[in-house]
Write an enzyme that holds these catalytic residues in place. Structure first.
Site, PDB file in Angstrom:
ATOM      1  N   HIS A  53      -5.381  -0.597   5.648  1.00 57.45           N
ATOM      2  CA  HIS A  53      -5.108   0.208   6.849  1.00 57.45           C
ATOM      3  C   HIS A  53      -6.203   0.150   7.929  1.00 57.45           C
ATOM      4  O   HIS A  53      -6.806   1.147   8.273  1.00 57.45           O
ATOM      5  CB  HIS A  53      -4.813   1.664   6.487  1.00 57.45           C
ATOM      6  CG  HIS A  53      -5.710   2.274   5.436  1.00 57.45           C
ATOM      7  ND1 HIS A  53      -7.077   2.229   5.519  1.00 57.45           N
ATOM      8  CD2 HIS A  53      -5.417   2.942   4.296  1.00 57.45           C
ATOM      9  CE1 HIS A  53      -7.579   2.853   4.457  1.00 57.45           C
ATOM     10  NE2 HIS A  53      -6.598   3.289   3.702  1.00 57.45           N
ATOM     11  N   ASN A 101      -4.989   6.362  -7.105  1.00 56.31           N
ATOM     12  CA  ASN A 101      -5.513   7.742  -7.058  1.00 56.31           C
ATOM     13  C   ASN A 101      -4.489   8.776  -7.539  1.00 56.31           C
ATOM     14  O   ASN A 101      -4.210   9.753  -6.863  1.00 56.31           O
ATOM     15  CB  ASN A 101      -6.037   8.077  -5.654  1.00 56.31           C
ATOM     16  CG  ASN A 101      -4.968   7.995  -4.578  1.00 56.31           C
ATOM     17  OD1 ASN A 101      -3.948   7.336  -4.748  1.00 56.31           O
ATOM     18  ND2 ASN A 101      -5.203   8.672  -3.469  1.00 56.31           N
ATOM     19  N   HIS A 143       3.002  14.260   0.795  1.00 52.70           N
ATOM     20  CA  HIS A 143       2.342  15.538   0.479  1.00 52.70           C
ATOM     21  C   HIS A 143       3.335  16.675   0.618  1.00 52.70           C
ATOM     22  O   HIS A 143       4.212  16.644   1.485  1.00 52.70           O
ATOM     23  CB  HIS A 143       1.163  15.804   1.427  1.00 52.70           C
ATOM     24  CG  HIS A 143      -0.030  14.962   1.138  1.00 52.70           C
ATOM     25  ND1 HIS A 143      -0.771  15.096  -0.014  1.00 52.70           N
ATOM     26  CD2 HIS A 143      -0.604  13.964   1.846  1.00 52.70           C
ATOM     27  CE1 HIS A 143      -1.757  14.206  -0.002  1.00 52.70           C
ATOM     28  NE2 HIS A 143      -1.675  13.504   1.118  1.00 52.70           N
ATOM     29  N   HIS A 192     -10.740   0.713   1.032  1.00 49.38           N
ATOM     30  CA  HIS A 192     -10.515   1.808   1.978  1.00 49.38           C
ATOM     31  C   HIS A 192     -11.863   1.965   2.685  1.00 49.38           C
ATOM     32  O   HIS A 192     -12.787   2.567   2.144  1.00 49.38           O
ATOM     33  CB  HIS A 192     -10.095   3.073   1.210  1.00 49.38           C
ATOM     34  CG  HIS A 192     -10.145   4.321   2.018  1.00 49.38           C
ATOM     35  ND1 HIS A 192      -9.009   5.001   2.393  1.00 49.38           N
ATOM     36  CD2 HIS A 192     -11.178   5.016   2.536  1.00 49.38           C
ATOM     37  CE1 HIS A 192      -9.354   6.071   3.104  1.00 49.38           C
ATOM     38  NE2 HIS A 192     -10.665   6.099   3.203  1.00 49.38           N
ATOM     39  N   ASP A 214      -8.744   3.144  -3.488  1.00 45.86           N
ATOM     40  CA  ASP A 214      -8.157   3.755  -2.291  1.00 45.86           C
ATOM     41  C   ASP A 214      -7.919   5.249  -2.441  1.00 45.86           C
ATOM     42  O   ASP A 214      -7.555   5.760  -3.481  1.00 45.86           O
ATOM     43  CB  ASP A 214      -6.840   3.086  -1.901  1.00 45.86           C
ATOM     44  CG  ASP A 214      -6.336   3.620  -0.570  1.00 45.86           C
ATOM     45  OD1 ASP A 214      -7.010   3.383   0.446  1.00 45.86           O
ATOM     46  OD2 ASP A 214      -5.319   4.315  -0.556  1.00 45.86           O
ATOM     47  N   ASP A 260       0.965   2.551   3.741  1.00 46.18           N
ATOM     48  CA  ASP A 260       0.102   3.651   3.285  1.00 46.18           C
ATOM     49  C   ASP A 260       0.941   4.928   3.119  1.00 46.18           C
ATOM     50  O   ASP A 260       0.504   6.025   3.481  1.00 46.18           O
ATOM     51  CB  ASP A 260      -1.079   3.884   4.236  1.00 46.18           C
ATOM     52  CG  ASP A 260      -2.140   4.810   3.621  1.00 46.18           C
ATOM     53  OD1 ASP A 260      -2.049   5.116   2.413  1.00 46.18           O
ATOM     54  OD2 ASP A 260      -3.057   5.231   4.358  1.00 46.18           O
ATOM     55  N   HIS A 263       0.831  -1.214   0.000  1.00 41.57           N
ATOM     56  CA  HIS A 263       0.000   0.000   0.000  1.00 41.57           C
ATOM     57  C   HIS A 263       0.864   1.262   0.000  1.00 41.57           C
ATOM     58  O   HIS A 263       1.301   1.728   1.044  1.00 41.57           O
ATOM     59  CB  HIS A 263      -0.910  -0.015   1.235  1.00 41.57           C
ATOM     60  CG  HIS A 263      -2.010   0.993   1.194  1.00 41.57           C
ATOM     61  ND1 HIS A 263      -3.276   0.732   1.658  1.00 41.57           N
ATOM     62  CD2 HIS A 263      -2.045   2.267   0.730  1.00 41.57           C
ATOM     63  CE1 HIS A 263      -4.041   1.804   1.492  1.00 41.57           C
ATOM     64  NE2 HIS A 263      -3.302   2.755   0.940  1.00 41.57           N
ATOM     65  N   LEU A 298       2.434   6.680  -4.977  1.00 38.35           N
ATOM     66  CA  LEU A 298       3.654   7.175  -5.630  1.00 38.35           C
ATOM     67  C   LEU A 298       3.456   8.516  -6.339  1.00 38.35           C
ATOM     68  O   LEU A 298       4.420   9.120  -6.792  1.00 38.35           O
ATOM     69  CB  LEU A 298       4.205   6.128  -6.599  1.00 38.35           C
ATOM     70  CG  LEU A 298       4.808   4.890  -5.917  1.00 38.35           C
ATOM     71  CD1 LEU A 298       5.244   3.860  -6.966  1.00 38.35           C
ATOM     72  CD2 LEU A 298       5.986   5.260  -5.026  1.00 38.35           C
ATOM     73  N   ARG A 299       2.216   8.960  -6.486  1.00 32.72           N
ATOM     74  CA  ARG A 299       1.879  10.292  -7.018  1.00 32.72           C
ATOM     75  C   ARG A 299       2.220  10.505  -8.479  1.00 32.72           C
ATOM     76  O   ARG A 299       2.014  11.598  -8.989  1.00 32.72           O
ATOM     77  CB  ARG A 299       2.545  11.407  -6.180  1.00 32.72           C
ATOM     78  CG  ARG A 299       2.289  11.339  -4.679  1.00 32.72           C
ATOM     79  CD  ARG A 299       0.841  11.457  -4.325  1.00 32.72           C
ATOM     80  NE  ARG A 299       0.636  11.569  -2.875  1.00 32.72           N
ATOM     81  CZ  ARG A 299      -0.453  11.121  -2.250  1.00 32.72           C
ATOM     82  NH1 ARG A 299      -1.430  10.543  -2.920  1.00 32.72           N
ATOM     83  NH2 ARG A 299      -0.573  11.266  -0.950  1.00 32.72           N
TER      84      ARG A 299
HETATM   85 ZN   LIG Z   1      -6.826   4.586   2.118  1.00 32.31          ZN
END
Ligand SMILES: [Zn+2]
Length: 428
Positions: free
Chosen positions: A232, A94, A309, A179, A152, A305, A60, A63-64
């Site tokens: 998570h 995401n 940011h 999630h 997620d 997770d 989980h 990596l953006r």
């Molecule tokens: Zn999540």
């Protein structure tokens, strides 16, 4: 032919029931043997006093890339991974664009290979655009390299969509990762709902939000017979629901993130946005329940997770700050607390970091079996160091552990028998 001998370490390979002081031999990128071997080493790594185990598998990670490369990209995320001893990681969909079509999934796989430090396995979206309405083309996504499915960042909130996803996934034995958050109860919340959220004057996310979604999903797992995995897990209620589901023989599994077994909601009392994540840090009773779940096998795996940011997304007040913390580089020392507290043996911990998550994702990873790719992590269980967020390999600095003393440190990480991390340096 190159032959590497990793000598003198405590070799822990839970998948093969190995825990002993011996050598590991690597030949041409593959594990050639554990223990005695009739070869001549062309290279040696001295692992005396250290643990030698399969490279960690983190199921989980965010990596953006594509879309938010200023927070992290596949290259920086891979550097952070190997610095943390992780040699295989599964990345969540995401991104921008979402990992909801084959082209973008293929791109992530290819970029991961190009970087060549850590194996990167995309988890594709369950629903188009992560909107929770229309299912993605799951088989096509698997052909493109996806190893599991999740929305997620968001829950698969619609029960009918979740049912269809599970039905379809069960036909091909795909894993669906939830999630677990009932948005009707949690939307707008920033921290765990309770006296701390009241004291801070910020909206809370009740534990019931997670419990309700896990309960619903377990009903659907029973209805469909699918493999369902709780990401998570953070509440006492959800841990108990998973425990009961397992007792019933349902194919329900769960992972816990280190912050949920190491920290509580107390961390946000000073409005610390670096302790804001979703699900939020919970109460001490919840933390103890997660620990108990890890101890008795209710919780199968540990996953970070890892959610990088930028400062700008964190320094804007607790209510508006983005959810998530970086976790790859603190995975080992924080998890080792479970061993020091007597919750898990070292082999049990290594199992939750290696072959168990690998099996959930059907990856050929997480063991030192002869002939397997030599993805190996060497760590010093007792090494003490202080976490400095400015020295992380991740592009982001959002960690609640800045300035804290850590015990346990990865010294070497090998991918395909090649040293990709050694004593503080990422190589290659
Ligand atoms: Zn999540």
């Amino acid at each position: 032919m190159s032959t590497l001998r990793i000598t003198g370490g405590r070799v822990i390979d839970p998948a093969n029931g190995i825990d002993k002081l011996c050598d590991v031999w690597v030949e041409d990128g593959k594990v050639a043997g554990v223990g005695a071997f009739k070869g001549k080493a062309t290279e040696t790594i001295d692992a005396a006093g250290k643990v030698v185990c399969p490279g960690f598998v983190d199921m989980h990670v965010h990596l953006r890339e594509p879309g938010q490369e200023w927070k992290e990209d596949i290259a920086s995320g891979s550097r952070a991974a190997v610095a943390g001893g992780v040699t295989s990681m599964a990345c969540m969909p995401n991104t921008q664009p979402r990992l909801d079509h084959a082209g973008v999934v293929r791109q992530v796989v290819e970029r991961g290979r190009e970087v060549g430090l850590c194996r990167v396995h995309p988890i594709a979206a369950v629903s188009k655009g992560l909107e929770g309405k229309e299912l993605t083309e799951m088989r096509e996504l698997v052909r493109a390299g996806a190893v599991a499915f999740s929305d997620d960042g968001r829950p698969i909130w619609h029960a009918g969509v979740m049912r269809k996803a599970l039905e379809y996934a069960s036909t091909f034995d795909f894993l669906v990762i939830q999630h677990a958050e009932e948005l009707g109860l949690t939307e707008g919340g920033a921290v765990n709902e309770g006296w701390i959220s009241t004291q801070l004057g910020v909206s809370g996310m009740p534990a019931a939000g997670e419990d309700a979604m896990v309960a619903r999903d377990i009903m659907l797992a029973q209805l469909t017979g699918a493999r369902y995995h709780v990401a998570h897990i953070s509440t006492r209620g959800a841990v108990e629901l998973v425990r009961q589901a397992k007792r019933q023989g349902l194919r329900v599994t769960a992972e816990a993130a280190p912050h949920h077994f190491a920290l509580t909601e107390q961390e946000v009392l000073n409005y610390n946005a670096d302790a804001k994540m979703n699900p939020p840090l919970r109460t001490e009773a919840d933390r103890q329940a997660v620990i108990a779940g890890l101890g008795d096998g209710t919780i199968d795996a540990i996953a970070t997770d890892h959610a990088p940011h930028h400062e700008d997304d964190k320094r804007c007040g607790l209510s508006c700050a983005a959810f998530g913390i970086v976790g790859l580089e603190t995975l080992l020392p924080v998890s080792l607390d479970l061993v020091r507290a007597g919750v898990l043996t070292l082999p049990q911990l290594v199992a939750k970091l290696t072959h168990v998550p690998a099996a959930l994702l059907n990856l050929q990873a997480g063991t030192l079996g002869a002939g397997r790719p030599a993805d190996i992590t060497i760590f010093d269980e007792k090494a003490r160091w202080t976490l400095d967020r400015d020295r992380l390999f991740s592009k982001s600095r959002n960690t609640p552990w800045h300035g804290r003393e850590m015990t346990g440190r990865v010294t070497h990480t090998l991918l395909d028998g090649r040293v990709v991390y050694a004593d503080g340096n990422v190589l290659g």
